[in-house]
Motif scaffolding. Sequence first.
Motif, mmCIF file in Angstrom:
data_model
loop_
_atom_site.group_PDB
_atom_site.id
_atom_site.type_symbol
_atom_site.label_atom_id
_atom_site.label_comp_id
_atom_site.label_asym_id
_atom_site.label_seq_id
_atom_site.Cartn_x
_atom_site.Cartn_y
_atom_site.Cartn_z
ATOM 1 N N ARG A 41 39.147 34.503 39.916
ATOM 2 C CA ARG A 41 38.031 34.899 40.772
ATOM 3 C C ARG A 41 37.183 35.973 40.082
ATOM 4 O O ARG A 41 37.714 36.841 39.376
ATOM 5 C CB ARG A 41 38.536 35.432 42.113
ATOM 6 C CG ARG A 41 39.173 34.380 43.011
ATOM 7 C CD ARG A 41 39.675 35.024 44.294
ATOM 8 N NE ARG A 41 40.688 36.037 44.011
ATOM 9 C CZ ARG A 41 41.086 36.962 44.892
ATOM 10 N NH1 ARG A 41 40.537 37.004 46.100
ATOM 11 N NH2 ARG A 41 42.020 37.834 44.568
ATOM 12 N N THR A 42 35.883 35.896 40.303
ATOM 13 C CA THR A 42 34.968 36.862 39.698
ATOM 14 C C THR A 42 33.983 37.384 40.737
ATOM 15 O O THR A 42 33.735 36.745 41.758
ATOM 16 C CB THR A 42 34.174 36.234 38.538
ATOM 17 O OG1 THR A 42 33.379 35.145 39.044
ATOM 18 C CG2 THR A 42 35.106 35.729 37.447
ATOM 19 N N VAL A 43 33.427 38.548 40.448
ATOM 20 C CA VAL A 43 32.330 39.129 41.224
ATOM 21 C C VAL A 43 31.245 39.516 40.235
ATOM 22 O O VAL A 43 31.495 40.296 39.311
ATOM 23 C CB VAL A 43 32.788 40.365 42.028
ATOM 24 C CG1 VAL A 43 31.591 41.037 42.693
ATOM 25 C CG2 VAL A 43 33.811 39.979 43.080
ATOM 26 N N VAL A 48 37.603 40.115 39.330
ATOM 27 C CA VAL A 48 37.724 41.048 40.451
ATOM 28 C C VAL A 48 38.715 42.165 40.148
ATOM 29 O O VAL A 48 38.679 43.229 40.782
ATOM 30 C CB VAL A 48 38.165 40.316 41.737
ATOM 31 C CG1 VAL A 48 37.104 39.342 42.203
ATOM 32 C CG2 VAL A 48 39.505 39.609 41.538
ATOM 33 N N GLY A 105 38.620 39.686 46.992
ATOM 34 C CA GLY A 105 37.630 38.930 46.240
ATOM 35 C C GLY A 105 36.213 39.427 46.383
ATOM 36 O O GLY A 105 35.259 38.665 46.203
ATOM 37 N N THR A 106 36.048 40.716 46.670
ATOM 38 C CA THR A 106 34.709 41.267 46.820
ATOM 39 C C THR A 106 34.628 42.601 46.093
ATOM 40 O O THR A 106 35.620 43.091 45.549
ATOM 41 C CB THR A 106 34.345 41.443 48.307
ATOM 42 O OG1 THR A 106 32.974 41.855 48.416
ATOM 43 C CG2 THR A 106 35.235 42.486 48.974
ATOM 44 N N PHE A 107 33.446 43.191 46.064
ATOM 45 C CA PHE A 107 33.275 44.458 45.362
ATOM 46 C C PHE A 107 33.379 45.613 46.348
ATOM 47 O O PHE A 107 33.266 45.435 47.563
ATOM 48 C CB PHE A 107 31.945 44.498 44.607
ATOM 49 C CG PHE A 107 30.726 44.289 45.464
ATOM 50 C CD1 PHE A 107 30.006 45.366 45.940
ATOM 51 C CD2 PHE A 107 30.289 43.005 45.776
ATOM 52 C CE1 PHE A 107 28.879 45.179 46.720
ATOM 53 C CE2 PHE A 107 29.159 42.803 46.560
ATOM 54 C CZ PHE A 107 28.455 43.889 47.034
ATOM 55 N N ASN A 111 28.873 48.305 48.912
ATOM 56 C CA ASN A 111 29.031 47.060 49.664
ATOM 57 C C ASN A 111 28.544 47.314 51.090
ATOM 58 O O ASN A 111 29.076 48.167 51.795
ATOM 59 C CB ASN A 111 30.504 46.636 49.665
ATOM 60 C CG ASN A 111 30.705 45.239 50.229
ATOM 61 O OD1 ASN A 111 29.928 44.783 51.057
ATOM 62 N ND2 ASN A 111 31.751 44.566 49.785
#
Length: 221
Positions: A41-43, A48, A105-107, A111
């Motif tokens: 997974r990436t942001v 992440v 999976g988020t920043f 935010n």
Amino acid sequence: MTTLDLRSRVVAPRQVPLAVMVAAMSALALVCAVGLLSDDRTVLGVSVWLEPLKFAVSFALYGATSAWLLTLPHRGSRWTRAMATVFAVTGILDVGFIAVQAARGTFSHFNTSDDAVNTIGQYVFMTGVPGLFVANLVIALILLFQRVGDRPLTRASLMAVLALAYAGLLAVLTWQAFRGQPLIHPDALTLAALGGLLAATALAVRAVRSRAEAGQQAGPP
């Protein structure tokens, strides 16, 4: 020898909160390293787990250095111990939230999502970052204004200068972020602030060394 001199020679107690923080950050760094290898997974095009890994390593190294530094004999050890506890607890909460957001999976920074976890986390950031800055600043100032005739205290004062520089760097980077400026593309004002910080750090290091040399030439009272 005065009472103050005797107190200054008492070795500060072990920095348990900082040791706990270092252990927690070291464990988190291992988890993040595994995540980098096993979680795709990436942001914004980046894993992440990269951000919490960087923070975990940074806080582990800084915490270990601070824990060693604060075991040196110094005046004001009660204050430095209290501020070290503030730094350790705040660091665990802040970096812990970054890790939680990575797992989701988020920043974490800036935010604006209105979900409950993010709302609580942003409040942690708003209160935690000033806490980290103030705790670090108080420790650095206390250590900076010690008698530096002894070699350990000279090292402590030099480390205090570096701690102040770290606090200053944190302040400049936070100021840069609040202006919506990319980290790797600072404007002239940010570069000027960083240059001033570098110059002030160099002057402070020179001042500590000069005081140490003067103390050695004067000899014991």
